[in-house]
Scaffold this motif. Structure first.
Motif: not given
Length: 446
Positions: A205-221
């Motif tokens: 499971f080290s190969r399990m990739n979790i991507y978090l994609v955001e259109g703005l310049e930071r998380v939790l805008p």
């Protein structure tokens, strides 16, 4: 087979003013609870027969909680003490302000006061391909579909001979780094580390990739820059791959393509990138701005004295909130309670009082002992203290003692064991065009 023509709303006639509430969320239920049937007949419409605590929906999707732990039947919330309260699980399709009539799939009903508390729905920004192939997370069925998809993907990854197919099944892309996206990413990361290796001892499971994609310049805008920075640090420590200023262009169920050309192979794209108001046909287009009803300080929709909007669907512009109040539970709760008082004032011939929002702050959790909080007085918390505050607030606002007890006991158990509930695929999910999955499941059932 039952015909719709055989059904009717079956609402009794009344000499009292009839208050029709559309939407059984935080705003609608708090309004209905505070209205006395001494003055009003209250009729509540909602497409589902339960009130859901949606901030915990992601935990249902990741098998941390069962669906009934975050939902309460609407009829159970209004017992025999509410003698002139009537609930109907039907969708309101149209409003006619001229005749003061609402239309549903099974009939029409007149109103004296209409309150629209329909909240929001997923916004795909017009991209029908993404709408078809992605997984939203706005309702309980969405959470159950996503839960099935995740665990089916893990099972399939454990059985496939193809390395490229296995990687595609283990890649998870979450679009939208607001509270839903952040909390879901953190929950999946903890599952990847503490749960899945025990369930699938032969898989890496080290190969399990979790991507978090955001259109703005930071998380939790929506939260403070300080909370965003701390959250990003926590996410990166958990091994989440964060892609900021990145927009999805297409997704065909197997490959997500970003603007600029980058592609990721994935069978699971979770869409948490935005919402839009769930408006009802019939009101003038001038009453709607950016998908929300324009309301005055009394929550009256622009141009109407007898039609109100509360919660996420209402756009009340003030000096402090020029873009309207934040789309969280507190404005809906406070507006519902306040409007109940104003409706009583109308009946008594008293002057209406304007709504004033009290901001109790914002919270977001990333994982065990990892959370952030923006509180009144420009106070910012992070770490264990913010995590405890998040736990307390979410338990407090859950509806029903049973739900509070079930969720609290689940969280205590998980704190000591890292177990994430019953990882059972109760209702397998597959798309109609997935003929291989359909045939496999058909043969499994024989």
């Amino acid at each position: 087979m039952l015909d719709l023509q055989e059904l009717s709303l079956n609402i009794p006639d009344t000499a009292k003013p009839r208050v029709v509430i559309v939407g059984g969320g935080f705003g609608g239920t708090n309004l209905a609870k505070k209205l006395s049937d001494k003055y009003f007949q209250v009729v509540l419409f909602d497409r589902q027969n339960y009130h859901g605590f949606w901030p915990l929906l992601y935990q249902v999707a990741t098998a941390g909680l069962e669906p009934d732990a975050i939902a309460e039947p609407l009829r159970k919330m209004f017992d025999e003490d509410y003698k002139d309260f009537h609930f109907r699980p039907v969708r309101v399709t149209h409003v006619d302000p001229a005749t003061k009539m609402i239309s549903t799939l099974v009939g029409d009903l007149s109103y004296d006061y209409l309150i629209i508390a329909t909240g929001t729905k997923t916004n795909y920004f017009g991209n029908e391909q993404i709408k078809h192939f992605s997984f939203p997370l706005k309702r309980l069925p969405d959470a159950l579909n996503l839960r099935s998809q995740l665990f089916q993907s893990f099972e399939q990854a454990n059985m496939t001979k193809s390395e490229s197919v296995r990687q595609s099944l283990l890649n998870i892309v979450i679009v939208g780094a607001g509270p839903t996206g952040v909390e879901l990413a953190g929950s999946l990361a903890e599952m990847r580390k503490h749960v899945l290796p025990g369930d699938y001892p032969g898989m890496d499971f080290s190969r399990m990739n979790i991507y978090l994609v955001e259109g703005l310049e930071r998380v939790l805008p929506p939260m403070s820059p300080k909370a965003s920075r701390k959250t990003q640090e926590n996410l990166e420590k958990l091994g989440i791959i964060i892609k900021l200023k990145t927009f999805v262009e297409t997704y065909d169920g197997e490959v997500v393509t970003f603007k600029g050309g980058e592609q990721i192979q994935t069978r699971t794209l979770i869409w948490a990138a935005g919402v839009m108001g769930a408006t009802i046909e019939g009101l003038p287009e001038t009453t709607v701005e950016k998908g929300r009803y324009l309301v005055n300080e009394y929550n009256q929709i622009q141009g109407f004295a007898d039609i109100f909007a509360i919660g996420d669907i209402a756009l009340m512009k003030t000096e402090k909130y020029p873009k309207g109040h934040p789309g969280v539970a507190q404005p809906a709760i406070q507006q519902g309670i306040h409007l109940a008082k104003n409706l009583k004032r109308i009946q008594k011939g008293e002057v209406l009082k304007p709504f004033e929002y009290f901001d109790k702050g914002s919270l977001a959790i990333v994982g065990r002992s990892k959370a952030v909080a923006d509180l009144p007085g420009n106070l910012h918390l992070s770490g264990f203290v913010a995590w405890v505050a998040w736990l307390f607030v979410h338990i407090y606002y859950l509806i029903g003692f049973r739900n509070k007890l079930v969720v609290l006991s689940n969280w205590i158990y998980r704190f000591f064991t890292y177990e994430s509930g019953t990882r059972i695929i109760i209702r397998p999910f597959y798309r109609k065009e997935d003929k291989v999955a359909e045939e496999f499941m058909r043969k499994q059932a024989e």
